[in-house]
Enzyme design. Structure first.
Site, PDB file in Angstrom:
ATOM      1  N   LYS A  80     -21.547 -26.429  12.889  1.00 52.49           N
ATOM      2  CA  LYS A  80     -21.694 -25.444  13.956  1.00 52.49           C
ATOM      3  C   LYS A  80     -22.694 -24.396  13.484  1.00 52.49           C
ATOM      4  CE  LYS A  80     -19.419 -24.560  17.956  1.00 52.49           C
ATOM      5  NZ  LYS A  80     -18.750 -25.432  18.916  1.00 52.49           N
ATOM      6  N   GLY A 180      -8.523 -21.694  35.854  1.00 53.44           N
ATOM      7  CA  GLY A 180      -9.964 -21.707  35.631  1.00 53.44           C
ATOM      8  C   GLY A 180     -10.609 -22.900  36.310  1.00 53.44           C
TER       9      GLY A 180
HETATM   10  P1  NAD Z   1     -16.797 -22.112  32.773  1.00 50.73           P
HETATM   11  O1  NAD Z   1     -17.243 -20.793  32.263  1.00 50.73           O
HETATM   12  O2  NAD Z   1     -17.688 -22.861  33.698  1.00 50.73           O
HETATM   13  O3  NAD Z   1     -15.380 -21.975  33.512  1.00 50.73           O
HETATM   14  C1  NAD Z   1     -14.364 -21.139  33.063  1.00 50.73           C
HETATM   15  C2  NAD Z   1     -13.749 -20.522  34.297  1.00 50.73           C
HETATM   16  O4  NAD Z   1     -12.624 -19.761  33.899  1.00 50.73           O
HETATM   17  C3  NAD Z   1     -14.694 -19.571  35.046  1.00 50.73           C
HETATM   18  O5  NAD Z   1     -14.754 -19.946  36.403  1.00 50.73           O
HETATM   19  C4  NAD Z   1     -14.047 -18.208  34.859  1.00 50.73           C
HETATM   20  O6  NAD Z   1     -14.235 -17.341  35.966  1.00 50.73           O
HETATM   21  C5  NAD Z   1     -12.589 -18.600  34.690  1.00 50.73           C
HETATM   22  N1  NAD Z   1     -11.766 -17.582  34.071  1.00 50.73           N
HETATM   23  C6  NAD Z   1     -12.082 -16.679  33.117  1.00 50.73           C
HETATM   24  N2  NAD Z   1     -11.038 -15.896  32.834  1.00 50.73           N
HETATM   25  C7  NAD Z   1     -10.014 -16.329  33.604  1.00 50.73           C
HETATM   26  C8  NAD Z   1      -8.666 -15.931  33.767  1.00 50.73           C
HETATM   27  N3  NAD Z   1      -8.159 -14.911  33.085  1.00 50.73           N
HETATM   28  N4  NAD Z   1      -7.901 -16.612  34.652  1.00 50.73           N
HETATM   29  C9  NAD Z   1      -8.400 -17.632  35.360  1.00 50.73           C
HETATM   30  N5  NAD Z   1      -9.677 -18.039  35.265  1.00 50.73           N
HETATM   31  C10 NAD Z   1     -10.471 -17.403  34.390  1.00 50.73           C
HETATM   32  O7  NAD Z   1     -16.455 -22.976  31.476  1.00 50.73           O
HETATM   33  P2  NAD Z   1     -16.230 -24.548  31.411  1.00 50.73           P
HETATM   34  O8  NAD Z   1     -17.481 -25.193  30.931  1.00 50.73           O
HETATM   35  O9  NAD Z   1     -15.595 -25.021  32.668  1.00 50.73           O
HETATM   36  O10 NAD Z   1     -15.185 -24.641  30.211  1.00 50.73           O
HETATM   37  C11 NAD Z   1     -13.821 -24.277  30.395  1.00 50.73           C
HETATM   38  C12 NAD Z   1     -13.094 -24.321  29.066  1.00 50.73           C
HETATM   39  O11 NAD Z   1     -13.187 -25.631  28.513  1.00 50.73           O
HETATM   40  C13 NAD Z   1     -13.675 -23.390  27.994  1.00 50.73           C
HETATM   41  O12 NAD Z   1     -12.618 -22.958  27.169  1.00 50.73           O
HETATM   42  C14 NAD Z   1     -14.591 -24.324  27.202  1.00 50.73           C
HETATM   43  O13 NAD Z   1     -14.762 -23.860  25.881  1.00 50.73           O
HETATM   44  C15 NAD Z   1     -13.793 -25.607  27.226  1.00 50.73           C
HETATM   45  N6  NAD Z   1     -14.601 -26.811  27.063  1.00 50.73           N
HETATM   46  C16 NAD Z   1     -15.623 -27.083  27.917  1.00 50.73           C
HETATM   47  C17 NAD Z   1     -16.367 -28.241  27.757  1.00 50.73           C
HETATM   48  C18 NAD Z   1     -17.495 -28.572  28.710  1.00 50.73           C
HETATM   49  O14 NAD Z   1     -17.918 -29.740  28.722  1.00 50.73           O
HETATM   50  N7  NAD Z   1     -17.969 -27.643  29.508  1.00 50.73           N
HETATM   51  C19 NAD Z   1     -16.062 -29.137  26.710  1.00 50.73           C
HETATM   52  C20 NAD Z   1     -14.991 -28.847  25.854  1.00 50.73           C
HETATM   53  C21 NAD Z   1     -14.274 -27.677  26.044  1.00 50.73           C
END
Ligand code: NAD
Length: 365
Positions: A80, A180
């Site tokens: 990382k 989320g």
């Molecule tokens: P994103 O930022 O697109 O979506 C996260 C959502 O959570 C947003 O819509 C945000 O408004 C919402 N949010 C924030 N605080 C909140 C709360 N208190 N209550 C409810 N909703 C809330 O991110 P993402 O890419 O969809 O990723 C989501 C999670 O999955 C993250 O933790 C990320 O690290 C993890 N993740 C993502 C991927 C990927 O492929 N994008 C892969 C592995 C892990």
């Protein structure tokens, strides 16, 4: 700060401090373990308050990548990087190109990708200086947005949990609370809705909520009580540390499985707390490994169909995790860690076998 002591705590192989003041670059690259293959992990851009805070973060995150790659069955190690700075004001082409030169200098031991506060565009700047980068746009032959594959992996992971807990993987009429509905959450809702699940959602972004309500007939919830809903599955897809002393006693779902990273506030304490409450927890780094599977696919020439096919394997992986947890009476996160460590040890043995010439000669006879 004693760097070697910090590296020694979890046996990190290498830490590289990168400094190019001409372009405002101050970064750290951490390589945790390359037993399985070159280390791969995203590059985070963050205004750390101290060098130590940045170092601690990159050490923790790189170690997590070793476990995620291993449980996903990939031939990749854990790495990382973090860049110190304000993502709103400090990003520019030359800073990322300078970073790319440091990555290139590692000769393939570390492959970078997007992460918190870095984008596909940033990675395309990195790529001007090194081939050791993934997560570039589809237009440039990359894998693009990993969220659909991550969401698919979470979907099959939830099915494995249902099979284990209820004896059937059918989602027909199953109630799922999704916290989320951003990139992953939105895609997950589509899979769940198409499979017949009843959706309950929450998000602080009202536009995202409205879209999912309109598209998938979901029920929206205000406030921060989604974890406490009377549902079958709670799917955290927003924040880390949502499984903690306060929330765990309030959870009514019998399954927790979602995309968010680092869901357990403390992996030691809260994995055991979920087991004690008889809640089946799909370990975050195993169920959300579709994103890593997707970028890893890029290294062999990206093929979307193959990426989805590989992500389907998350079902079997989780079945193995759940079985070990049940057989040995240990929390699922501990079972997942053990399986990941066992694979690294087995691969190390395998590699030693094939580099031991006398053994090979002996075998040939
Ligand atoms: P994103 O930022 O697109 O979506 C996260 C959502 O959570 C947003 O819509 C945000 O408004 C919402 N949010 C924030 N605080 C909140 C709360 N208190 N209550 C409810 N909703 C809330 O991110 P993402 O890419 O969809 O990723 C989501 C999670 O999955 C993250 O933790 C990320 O690290 C993890 N993740 C993502 C991927 C990927 O492929 N994008 C892969 C592995 C892990």
């Amino acid at each position: 700060m004693d760097v070697f002591q910090m590296m020694g705590r979890h046996d990190h192989e290498q830490v590289v401090f990168c400094n190019e003041s001409e372009f405002g670059l101050k970064a750290i690259i951490a390589i945790h373990d390359t037993t399985l293959g070159p280390s791969l992990g995203g590059c985070r851009f963050y205004p750390y308050e101290s060098d130590e805070e940045g170092l601690q973060d990159v050490l923790r995150l790189s170690r997590g990548m070793t476990y995620k790659a291993s449980i996903a069955g990939l031939n990749l190690g854990g790495g990382k990087s973090v860049i110190f700075g304000n993502p709103d004001t400090d990003k520019n082409e030359y800073l990322f190109r300078a970073f790319g030169r440091f990555v290139d200098g590692l000769g393939g031991r570390y492959i970078t990708a997007e992460d918190v506060n870095t984008t596909v565009r940033d990675m395309e700047w990195v790529r001007m200086e090194t081939q050791c980068v993934t997560g570039i746009s589809r237009a440039l032959g990359g894998s693009g947005d990993p969220s659909p594959v991550t969401a698919f992996g979470v979907f099959v992971g939830i099915k494995a949990a249902l099979k284990t807990k209820l004896g059937t993987e059918s989602l027909d009429g199953v109630k799922v609370a999704v916290q989320g509905v951003g990139h992953v959450g939105h895609n997950l809702c589509r899979y769940l809705h198409d499979a017949g699940a009843e959706l309950f959602i929450s998000d602080i972004n009202t536009a995202s909520v409205d879209r999912v309500v309109a598209e998938f007939d979901a029920t929206a919830l205000d406030g921060d009580q989604i974890h406490a809903l009377e549902v079958d599955v709670f799917a955290p897809c927003a924040l880390g540390a949502v499984l903690n002393d306060k929330t765990i006693p309030e959870i009514k779902a019998s399954i927790v499985g979602g995309a968010a990273n680092n869901q357990l506030a403390s992996s030691k304490v809260h994995g055991a707390a979920l087991l004690k409450r008889n809640i089946l927890y799909a370990p975050d780094y195993a169920i959300n490994s579709g994103g890593l599977i997707n970028v890893a696919n890029e290294l062999e020439g990206y093929n979307r169909e193959r990426a989805f096919k590989q992500a389907e394997g998350i079902y079997d992986t989780l079945m193995e995790v759940f079985k070990m947890s049940a057989d040995e009476g240990i929390p699922t996160n501990e079972a997942s860690d053990r399986l990941a460590e066992n694979r690294i040890l087995s691969v190390a043995k395998f590699k030693t076998f094939y580099t031991n010439t006398s053994r090979r000669v002996f075998k040939r006879r």
